[in-house]
Design an enzyme around this catalytic site. Structure first.
Site, PDB file in Angstrom:
ATOM      1  N   ASP A  54     111.295 -18.093  24.933  1.00  0.00           N
ATOM      2  CA  ASP A  54     110.067 -18.841  24.674  1.00  0.00           C
ATOM      3  C   ASP A  54     110.158 -20.215  25.327  1.00  0.00           C
ATOM      4  OD1 ASP A  54     107.531 -19.418  23.027  1.00  0.00           O
ATOM      5  OD2 ASP A  54     108.859 -21.075  22.494  1.00  0.00           O
ATOM      6  N   TYR A  59     107.161 -28.738  27.020  1.00  0.00           N
ATOM      7  CA  TYR A  59     108.602 -28.992  26.946  1.00  0.00           C
ATOM      8  C   TYR A  59     109.095 -29.639  28.237  1.00  0.00           C
ATOM      9  CZ  TYR A  59     108.326 -25.649  23.038  1.00  0.00           C
ATOM     10  OH  TYR A  59     108.007 -24.984  21.887  1.00  0.00           O
ATOM     11  N   LYS A  85     102.809 -21.200  26.542  1.00  0.00           N
ATOM     12  CA  LYS A  85     101.783 -21.758  25.670  1.00  0.00           C
ATOM     13  C   LYS A  85     100.638 -22.379  26.470  1.00  0.00           C
ATOM     14  CE  LYS A  85     105.329 -22.453  22.186  1.00  0.00           C
ATOM     15  NZ  LYS A  85     106.522 -22.170  23.009  1.00  0.00           N
TER      16      LYS A  85
END
Length: 341
Positions: A54, A59, A85
């Site tokens: 993931d 990030y 995401k």
């Protein structure tokens, strides 16, 4: 190499390994990570048998996706599950030389906007493909549409309205055309799961911090609602952002802040029960959420190969049923909490 068991992730039907890899640390959340160490960490995860990865644009402003893609691009595509995401897209800042990403120890120097519209979702999705260097993302997560980031009811409602009236159409199209296999939402706090369930047809939640060895309030209403809707759960922040990995040591973190005296005392009490059974605190924390029937995977992060190997050791550590019953008897976990067999 270990072959980890898989579980079906809610209505998506996607089989994810019970132990996955969370990519926030490789975006340099708290600590800078050099490229050699980042690559070795991901290699270690692959070598021990982890096959669910993931990551997210947020990030490290794309750094985690770039690093994850470098590892996975030359691996057989049918052998792993990849999630990323949507909800932010990135652009060069107005003053590139002076810009520093907010909230990260490092990362790339790109600015972003939150955008849950149709065009915003598609733009974020396309940017992720380019950073990953891959042409398929299995699971797509609506990221950080909650009060943790947006603070006020007015802003949260505005973004939920964006999602419902515009952005959800993009996600539904991607799923309907088989371009992604499942749609989820990342949740950091209580109260958002029912709102999403009422609004859109999700396959799963990525639930961070809210169902851990230290916190079980979601057992009352939110996890039962997921069960009724056949919505799966992936657990992020399984160590409550630190304290059940490090133990209640000076400077221990709890939910991204310094642990309070009450939190430290609870962690000491749980650790004492674990010690009496010969079980590391981190092993109990890692395995506890998997007792719930809706939970498909836990995805702790790592920033060094040794962290990966220690995680696998804790994941495999045998835990007697008496540990869970003693924690319940002392009021340290909820009496109705389902525990691993």
């Amino acid at each position: 190499m270990q072959s980890f068991k898989t579980r079906r992730l809610g209505k998506s039907g996607v089989p994810v390994s019970e132990l996955g890899f969370g990519g926030a640390g490789l975006g340099e959340l708290f600590t800078r990570v050099d490229e050699k160490t980042a690559a070795a960490t991901l290699e270690a995860a692959w070598d021990v048998g982890i096959r669910y990865f993931d990551t997210a644009p947020f990030y490290g402003s794309g750094l985690s996706e770039i690093r994850t893609g470098r590892l996975l691009d030359n691996r057989p595509r049918g052998e792993f599950i990849l999630s990323s995401k949507v909800g932010r897209w990135f652009f060069p800042p107005a003053n590139p030389d002076a810009f520093q990403p907010s909230g990260w120890a490092g990362g790339l120097r790109f600015d972003h906007v939150h955008d849950y519209t149709y065009d915003g979702i598609m733009h974020a999705y396309e940017q992720s493909h380019m950073r990953l260097g891959m042409n398929r993302i299995d699971l797509l997560v609506i990221h950080d549409l909650d009060f943790w980031f947006h603070k006020t009811e007015k802003k949260v409602n505005a973004y939920l309205d964006q999602l419902f009236t515009s952005g959800w159409r993009a996600l539904a199209e991607l799923r309907a055309h088989g371009l992604v296999r499942g749609i989820g939402a990342g949740i950091n706090e209580l109260g958002m799961i029912p709102r999403f369930l009422d609004l859109v047809d999700l396959d799963f939640f990525l639930l961070a911090l809210r169902y851990t060895l230290m916190e079980h309030e979601t057992l009352a209403e939110e996890l039962p609602a997921c069960q009724r809707h056949d919505v799966g759960i992936v657990i992020g922040g399984v160590y409550s952002s630190g304290i059940t990995a490090t133990g209640p040591v000076p400077g221990a973190k709890y939910n991204y802040a310094d642990a309070t005296p009450d939190v430290m005392e609870k962690a000491r009490s749980i650790e004492a029960v674990c010690r009496a059974h010969g079980v590391p605190l981190a092993a109990a924390a890692l395995q506890f959420p998997l007792g719930h029937p809706s939970v498909a995977s836990v995805i702790p992060g790592a920033i060094h190969p040794d962290h990966v190997r220690k995680t696998v050791e804790n994941f495999n550590h045998a835990i007697p049923a008496s540990l869970w019953s003693d924690l319940k008897a002392e009021g340290l976990i909820a009496k109705d909490a389902p525990t691993p067999a």
